[in-house]
Design a protein around this motif. Structure first.
Motif, mmCIF file in Angstrom:
data_model
loop_
_atom_site.group_PDB
_atom_site.id
_atom_site.type_symbol
_atom_site.label_atom_id
_atom_site.label_comp_id
_atom_site.label_asym_id
_atom_site.label_seq_id
_atom_site.Cartn_x
_atom_site.Cartn_y
_atom_site.Cartn_z
ATOM 1 N N CYS A 106 0.821 -1.219 0.000
ATOM 2 C CA CYS A 106 0.000 0.000 0.000
ATOM 3 C C CYS A 106 0.847 1.258 0.000
ATOM 4 O O CYS A 106 0.378 2.324 -0.390
ATOM 5 C CB CYS A 106 -0.937 -0.007 1.208
ATOM 6 N N GLY A 107 2.101 1.158 0.497
ATOM 7 C CA GLY A 107 2.959 2.342 0.585
ATOM 8 C C GLY A 107 2.617 3.252 1.742
ATOM 9 O O GLY A 107 3.215 4.323 1.891
ATOM 10 N N ARG A 108 1.639 2.843 2.579
ATOM 11 C CA ARG A 108 1.144 3.731 3.634
ATOM 12 C C ARG A 108 1.268 3.131 5.022
ATOM 13 O O ARG A 108 1.280 3.863 6.019
ATOM 14 C CB ARG A 108 -0.341 4.031 3.387
ATOM 15 N N CYS A 109 1.309 1.802 5.127
ATOM 16 C CA CYS A 109 1.294 1.183 6.455
ATOM 17 C C CYS A 109 2.694 1.253 7.078
ATOM 18 O O CYS A 109 3.675 1.619 6.428
ATOM 19 C CB CYS A 109 0.832 -0.272 6.370
ATOM 20 N N CYS A 112 5.333 -0.916 5.112
ATOM 21 C CA CYS A 112 5.723 -0.304 3.831
ATOM 22 C C CYS A 112 6.604 0.908 4.064
ATOM 23 O O CYS A 112 7.606 1.106 3.371
ATOM 24 C CB CYS A 112 4.490 0.111 3.027
ATOM 25 N N CYS A 120 3.242 -5.951 3.914
ATOM 26 C CA CYS A 120 2.250 -4.863 3.985
ATOM 27 C C CYS A 120 1.046 -5.351 4.780
ATOM 28 O O CYS A 120 0.574 -6.477 4.591
ATOM 29 C CB CYS A 120 1.821 -4.467 2.568
ATOM 30 N N THR A 121 0.525 -4.490 5.653
ATOM 31 C CA THR A 121 -0.593 -4.921 6.510
ATOM 32 C C THR A 121 -1.953 -4.428 6.008
ATOM 33 O O THR A 121 -2.957 -4.637 6.685
ATOM 34 C CB THR A 121 -0.377 -4.418 7.960
HETATM 35 ZN ZN LIG Z 1 1.556 -1.340 3.320
#
Ligand SMILES: [Zn+2]
Ligand SMILES: NC(=O)c1ccc[n+]([C@@H]2O[C@H](COP(=O)([O-])OP(=O)(O)OC[C@H]3O[C@@H](n4cnc5c(N)ncnc54)[C@H](O)[C@@H]3O)[C@@H](O)[C@H]2O)c1
Ligand SMILES: [Zn+2]
Length: 405
Positions: A106-109, A112, A120-121
């Motif tokens: 996701c690039g956000r968790c 990441c 990634c969660t």
């Molecule tokens: Zn992630």
């Protein structure tokens, strides 16, 4: 774009190419519901597949060694051309050719953001980590297909700088989606550096990529072990020493013949849970490689373990192994203060650097793993030959975009 032809798992030993609906800019319903995401994915792109490879990880499903249901779509090693993008995709354009890391991230968790894109969660309700076309990974459609949807595209995709150059070097660049970074990660986490002596268990594509990477990292000696003579010959083709683990002589004695000592500095498990035991006529022994690399590696050494281990194996030989509980001699590794590095390779950590090595002619990974191109319709034959142990890495060409050699 009409429909989408895609490789699907049917039953143990059987895959088929089927017609599905064309992919949409949508995340799987199960992911959207469980993670509180909107279904509509303005952060996604649709790729027209340029190349997509068959992997040993697919074979675990196709051999019936996972809970993959009939109908499971396949393919996580994808390179493609952007043909459609959502309104939130800022830095990619239609026509860009990109490598897709097999990890969906996701690039956000938290993970990441710490570079751990293999866990990634936010993209798999069942556990950390996800991939295209894989059982228990959130239901994302596979990429052994004409088209595939890639979410969080700005974060996930590696864009190649030049379209013509990308197509010219596509057989090398196609390995960036998984096995080249994965092999490199195995060698890197095993601590391979200038002058290291290295043992790589497994001469499949991942083992060969790990051996090739060990040379890139400056190893003095790279020894590859397998029981498949053709694959061992492939390892010798780029300067590796080899050992036959099915021989009567022990692995330590064979390594001793090569190095003058029966210890190595670094070792990589590129086999995983379907390992064959050592010596003549040994059957499957899921912990064989883990125990042998602890035996071989010097005290204080590190073990890179990209080989896959599972939490459940319906085809295992005993009840413990069915739960993923293996007879690992951890006391030996503990006594030697070994560090163990497991899990999915976080492809984004390595793919850009390895791309530069390819584009500037420092790395020729397609030759090392003996890439062979097949049409999408020939995918069933590719799966069969790969399962039979061909010393090849099969690359599918679903849209005829791979230039003839
Ligand atoms: Zn992630
Ligand atoms: N961690 C990751 O991110 C990641 C990514 C890709 C693949 N993998 C895993 O890496 C492993 C290798 O992938 P591959 O595509 O090369 O698979 P593969 O099945 O083609 O290769 C495995 C090789 O191991 C050999 N082997 C079996 N027992 C052995 C032993 N005791 N010692 C030495 N060799 C032995 C087999 O003969 C075979 O050649 C698989 O488990 C795959 O799922 C992990
Ligand atoms: Zn793979």
């Amino acid at each position: 774009m009409g429909g989408n032809r895609i490789v699907v798992y049917k039953e143990p030993g059987v895959v088929a190419v089927e017609d599905h609906d064309a992919p949409k800019l949508e995340v799987p319903a199960e992911v959207a519901e469980a993670m509180g995401m909107t279904r509509k994915a303005e952060h996604a792109v649709i790729l027209r597949t340029v190349s997509t490879n068959i992997c040993g990880s697919d074979q675990h499903m196709v051999r019936g060694r996972t809970d993959a249901p009939p109908g499971q779509t396949l393919g996580h090693e994808i390179t493609g051309e952007v043909v459609e993008k959502g309104s939130d995709v800022q830095f990619l354009d239609v026509g860009d050719i990109c490598s897709v890391p097999f990890n969906i991230a996701c690039g956000r968790c938290r993970n990441c953001r710490e570079g751990q894109t293999g866990i990634c969660t936010n993209v798999n309700p069942g556990r950390a980590g996800s991939a295209y076309g894989y059982v228990d990974m959130g239901g994302w459609e596979g990429g052994q297909a004409e088209y595939v949807m890639v979410p969080f595209a700005d974060f996930n995709l590696l864009k190649f700088p030049d379209r013509d150059q990308a197509l010219e070097k596509i057989l090398d660049l196609t390995m960036l989606s998984d096995i080249f970074p994965t092999g490199y990660h195995g060698a890197y986490t095993a601590g391979v550096t200038t002058g290291s002596t290295v043992y790589i268990a497994g001469a499949g594509p991942v083992g060969l990529a790990a051996a090739y990477s060990a040379h890139l990292l400056g190893a003095a000696v790279v020894i590859v072990g397998d029981l498949n003579a053709d694959r061992l010959a492939q390892a010798r083709s780029f300067g590796c020493e080899t050992v036959d683990v099915s021989a009567d002589a022990t692995l330590e004695d064979q390594v001793g013949q090569i190095l003058g000592t029966n210890e190595v500095d670094c070792a990589v498990d590129a086999v995983g849970f379907e390992a064959t035991g050592h010596g003549a006529g040994a059957g499957e022994q899921p912990a064989a490689v883990l125990n042998s690399i602890m035996t071989l590696t010097r005290a204080g050494g590190s073990l890179g373990i990209p080989g896959l281990y599972v939490t459940g194996d319906p085809g295992a030989g005993d009840d413990d192994a069915k739960q993923g509980t293996l007879k690992v001699r951890l006391g030996l590794g503990w006594a030697k203060s070994h560090s163990l590095h497991t899990g999915q390779c976080p492809v984004l950590k390595y793919n850009r650097g390895l791309m530069m090595s390819i584009l500037h002619d420092k790395a020729h990974i397609a030759d090392a793993v003996n890439a062979e191109v097949l049409s999408l319709d020939d995918a069933p034959r590719g799966y069969q030959e790969f399962d039979a142990g061909a010393a090849k890495k099969y690359v599918l060409n679903p849209n005829g975009l791979i230039p003839a050699a």
